[in-house]
Write an enzyme that holds these catalytic residues in place. Structure first.
Site, PDB file in Angstrom:
ATOM      1  N   HIS A 305      71.212 -60.743  33.000  1.00  0.00           N
ATOM      2  CA  HIS A 305      69.591 -60.956  32.493  1.00  0.00           C
ATOM      3  C   HIS A 305      69.874 -62.591  32.845  1.00  0.00           C
ATOM      4  CE1 HIS A 305      65.889 -61.993  30.981  1.00  0.00           C
ATOM      5  NE2 HIS A 305      65.666 -60.644  31.303  1.00  0.00           N
ATOM      6  N   ASP A 363      67.273 -52.133  30.789  1.00  0.00           N
ATOM      7  CA  ASP A 363      67.144 -51.120  31.492  1.00  0.00           C
ATOM      8  C   ASP A 363      68.220 -50.203  31.627  1.00  0.00           C
ATOM      9  OD1 ASP A 363      64.527 -51.787  32.561  1.00  0.00           O
ATOM     10  OD2 ASP A 363      65.487 -53.483  33.956  1.00  0.00           O
TER      11      ASP A 363
HETATM   12  N1  CMC Z   1      76.878 -56.677  38.176  1.00  0.00           N
HETATM   13  C1  CMC Z   1      77.742 -57.688  38.835  1.00  0.00           C
HETATM   14  N2  CMC Z   1      77.993 -58.834  38.849  1.00  0.00           N
HETATM   15  C2  CMC Z   1      76.765 -59.593  38.423  1.00  0.00           C
HETATM   16  C3  CMC Z   1      75.860 -58.862  37.883  1.00  0.00           C
HETATM   17  C4  CMC Z   1      75.813 -57.562  37.831  1.00  0.00           C
HETATM   18  N3  CMC Z   1      74.647 -56.748  37.533  1.00  0.00           N
HETATM   19  N4  CMC Z   1      74.613 -59.706  37.265  1.00  0.00           N
HETATM   20  C5  CMC Z   1      75.364 -61.115  37.854  1.00  0.00           C
HETATM   21  N5  CMC Z   1      76.449 -60.862  38.186  1.00  0.00           N
HETATM   22  C6  CMC Z   1      77.325 -61.885  38.629  1.00  0.00           C
HETATM   23  C7  CMC Z   1      76.922 -62.599  39.929  1.00  0.00           C
HETATM   24  O1  CMC Z   1      77.601 -62.075  40.889  1.00  0.00           O
HETATM   25  C8  CMC Z   1      77.298 -63.917  39.811  1.00  0.00           C
HETATM   26  O2  CMC Z   1      78.454 -64.227  39.847  1.00  0.00           O
HETATM   27  P1  CMC Z   1      78.912 -65.902  40.602  1.00  0.00           P
HETATM   28  O3  CMC Z   1      78.871 -66.468  39.438  1.00  0.00           O
HETATM   29  O4  CMC Z   1      80.680 -65.406  40.748  1.00  0.00           O
HETATM   30  O5  CMC Z   1      78.446 -66.023  42.008  1.00  0.00           O
HETATM   31  C9  CMC Z   1      76.841 -64.293  38.161  1.00  0.00           C
HETATM   32  O6  CMC Z   1      77.267 -63.079  37.646  1.00  0.00           O
HETATM   33  C10 CMC Z   1      75.547 -64.879  38.047  1.00  0.00           C
HETATM   34  O7  CMC Z   1      74.610 -63.863  38.741  1.00  0.00           O
HETATM   35  P2  CMC Z   1      73.052 -64.476  39.121  1.00  0.00           P
HETATM   36  O8  CMC Z   1      72.798 -63.726  40.139  1.00  0.00           O
HETATM   37  O9  CMC Z   1      73.243 -66.025  39.561  1.00  0.00           O
HETATM   38  O10 CMC Z   1      72.409 -64.547  37.945  1.00  0.00           O
HETATM   39  P3  CMC Z   1      70.898 -64.213  37.908  1.00  0.00           P
HETATM   40  O11 CMC Z   1      70.211 -64.897  36.637  1.00  0.00           O
HETATM   41  O12 CMC Z   1      70.221 -65.114  39.004  1.00  0.00           O
HETATM   42  O13 CMC Z   1      70.508 -62.786  38.092  1.00  0.00           O
HETATM   43  C11 CMC Z   1      69.825 -60.640  37.372  1.00  0.00           C
HETATM   44  C12 CMC Z   1      70.051 -62.046  36.892  1.00  0.00           C
HETATM   45  C13 CMC Z   1      69.319 -59.703  36.311  1.00  0.00           C
HETATM   46  C14 CMC Z   1      68.891 -60.639  38.529  1.00  0.00           C
HETATM   47  C15 CMC Z   1      71.486 -59.935  37.656  1.00  0.00           C
HETATM   48  O14 CMC Z   1      72.230 -60.256  36.680  1.00  0.00           O
HETATM   49  C16 CMC Z   1      71.112 -58.629  38.152  1.00  0.00           C
HETATM   50  O15 CMC Z   1      70.857 -58.466  39.630  1.00  0.00           O
HETATM   51  N6  CMC Z   1      71.508 -57.643  37.486  1.00  0.00           N
HETATM   52  C17 CMC Z   1      71.281 -56.115  37.734  1.00  0.00           C
HETATM   53  C18 CMC Z   1      69.824 -55.825  37.838  1.00  0.00           C
HETATM   54  C19 CMC Z   1      69.131 -55.507  36.715  1.00  0.00           C
HETATM   55  O16 CMC Z   1      69.605 -54.883  35.848  1.00  0.00           O
HETATM   56  N7  CMC Z   1      68.072 -56.061  36.405  1.00  0.00           N
HETATM   57  C20 CMC Z   1      67.077 -56.041  35.318  1.00  0.00           C
HETATM   58  C21 CMC Z   1      66.984 -57.349  34.544  1.00  0.00           C
HETATM   59  S1  CMC Z   1      66.286 -56.965  32.801  1.00  0.00           S
HETATM   60  C22 CMC Z   1      64.687 -56.110  33.078  1.00  0.00           C
HETATM   61  C23 CMC Z   1      63.845 -57.152  33.684  1.00  0.00           C
HETATM   62  O17 CMC Z   1      63.761 -58.394  33.259  1.00  0.00           O
HETATM   63  O18 CMC Z   1      63.198 -56.686  34.570  1.00  0.00           O
END
Ligand code: CMC
Length: 428
Positions: A305, A363
């Site tokens: 998140h 989720d």
């Molecule tokens: N699986 C594997 N690696 C992950 C994941 C994941 N689900 N989420 C983040 N990472 C890694 C990412 O690769 C990055 O690694 P590095 O620092 O080596 O580049 C690090 O963690 C930080 O990730 P980010 O993409 O910079 O973080 P963000 O804050 O931009 O993204 C997120 C947050 C929710 C979009 C992401 O965690 C994600 O894509 N999760 C899966 C989709 C999901 O479950 N979304 C629902 C969110 S809760 C409900 C809502 O609010 O809608």
């Protein structure tokens, strides 16, 4: 004492006021930065940017806290109900018994949709994703309810809010019924909000449908846990669309479109599909490796998140509900559930997930409950959308009455070609 921060760029220094919120980090007010220093700030994904003032919802991602108007989500989920939370989000305080009665009656009396909307639905293909149908139908509400599209009239704004909160479950249920070729089911005013939604989704004219109180309580909780989440992507979309003066139905349709993405609300559908694709516990290590592999775009859906870096408090409550619903439905160890439990266990012990503070989010568990209730995965995100509508409309109303409202208009760091002269086609 008023705080400020000074920023020097080149030979100029600007004094930036610092605003202190009720909770959370201080905020640098950079509005005069461009005017005085001729520079922009750069913040893709808005990771360091507060886009507005808001008094609706507060999240402390480090401790895993979610407050609506100051009340913790755990207390609301335990002691309140979705409609009372709607009132709280919209008006800022918990209602008195009389206010609650009046609110409930007003919402209940708005649940039917204009009869002509039934024809509108029939223009969609039967196999359309219910989110596609919802984006279209909610956008079209501005064509059916023009008497509540004048955003300068507080009464029309109020009516639009009631219509959206009341009709979204009806529209989501109609999108579902249409997709499975069953007749639309009219709302029932003797049922509470969540039970009425289950009734519109699962009853058929051929037989009586009794709503199970455990399922309706679980549905009410799902709605509460999704009701608002401060300036997330879809809410910011609603605010941005609304900042131009667009009508509320168009703004909420924009929010629904944004919510659909798998990084946001679409994650609940993607998560259950991922659990099914993994299929058996022995394949989990393979998927964990994929998630860790920088060259593989795969992510564990339902994990991580932007704001929560400790745990998602909604996920904790949702997990409890999942246990209740699975028990009721007699689902103890189906393969999807086994994979979910084992995946959660392994990921929570894995260094990659621990070091990046990736925990199961809301989720991860919601899909398991909705699946057990009998919803197809394509209905997961529509249920998120109907629940988030109150958050979107509360934030939209707050924005419209904010004297600081300006059209949202970010700037950019231009990386295209510098100015050049056009070359005639024959000379290229
Ligand atoms: N699986 C594997 N690696 C992950 C994941 C994941 N689900 N989420 C983040 N990472 C890694 C990412 O690769 C990055 O690694 P590095 O620092 O080596 O580049 C690090 O963690 C930080 O990730 P980010 O993409 O910079 O973080 P963000 O804050 O931009 O993204 C997120 C947050 C929710 C979009 C992401 O965690 C994600 O894509 N999760 C899966 C989709 C999901 O479950 N979304 C629902 C969110 S809760 C409900 C809502 O609010 O809608």
């Amino acid at each position: 004492m008023t705080k400020s921060a000074s920023l020097t760029f080149g030979d100029k220094t600007v004094e930036l006021p610092v605003r202190s919120p009720t909770a959370g980090p201080d905020v640098l007010d950079i509005r005069k930065l461009y005017g005085e220093l001729d520079v922009f700030t750069y913040d893709p994904g808005f990771t360091s940017t507060a886009s507005c003032d808001s008094s609706i919802t507060y999240i402390d991602g480090d401790v895993g806290e979610l407050l609506h108007r100051g009340y913790p989500i755990e207390q609301l989920a335990e002691q309140s109900c979705f409609l009372e939370l709607c009132y709280l989000l919209l008006y800022g305080e918990l209602p008195s018994p009389e206010e609650m009665d009046k609110f409930r009656t007003t919402v209940t009396r708005h649940t039917m949709v204009h009869e002509q909307m039934h024809n509108f639905f029939r223009g969609f293909r039967r196999d359309a994703h219910p989110m596609a149908t919802m984006v279209g139908v909610v956008g079209a509400m501005s064509a059916f309810y023009h008497d509540s599209t004048d955003i300068s009239d507080p009464w029309q704004r109020e009516v639009a809010a009631f219509r959206l909160i009341a009709k979204l479950p009806t529209i989501a249920a109609m999108a579902y019924k249409y997709s499975i070729g069953q007749p639309f089911v009219y709302p029932r005013n003797d049922l509470d909000y969540a039970s009425n939604f289950l009734h519109m989704c699962f009853s058929v004219p051929a037989e009586t449908y009794e709503v199970n109180p455990i399922l309706s309580k679980a549905m009410d909780r799902i709605m509460m846990l999704h009701a608002d989440h401060e300036q997330n992507a879809s809410t910011s979309t609603v605010r941005l669309a609304g900042s131009s003066g667009a009508n509320p139905f168009a703004c909420i349709a924009a929010g629904i479109a944004c919510l659909w993405g798998p990084a946001h609300g679409g994650a609940n559908q993607a998560c259950l599909e991922m659990l099914r694709e993994i299929g058996t516990v022995d394949r989990i290590p393979e998927y964990i490796e994929k998630a860790k592999n920088k060259d593989d775009p795969f992510r564990l859906m339902g994990f991580g998140h932007r704001v929560y870096k400790n745990f998602d408090p909604r996920a904790k409550v949702m997990k409890e509900s999942a246990d209740e619903v699975l028990e009721l439905m007699g689902i103890h160890n189906n393969p999807t559930l086994q994979v979910a439990k084992e995946l959660e266990r392994i990921a929570l012990e894995d260094d990659y997930f621990i070091s990046k503070k990736l925990y199961p989010n809301v989720d991860f568990y919601s899909g398991i409950i909705l699946d057990a209730m009998g919803f197809p995965t394509s209905m997961f995100t529509p249920i998120f959308a109907l629940s988030r509508t109150v958050g979107w409309i509360s934030q939209w109303k707050e924005m419209i009455s904010d004297p600081a409202l300006k059209i949202g208009r970010p700037r950019q760091l231009y990386t295209g070609p510098a100015k050049r002269d056009y070359v005639d086609l024959a000379k290229r």
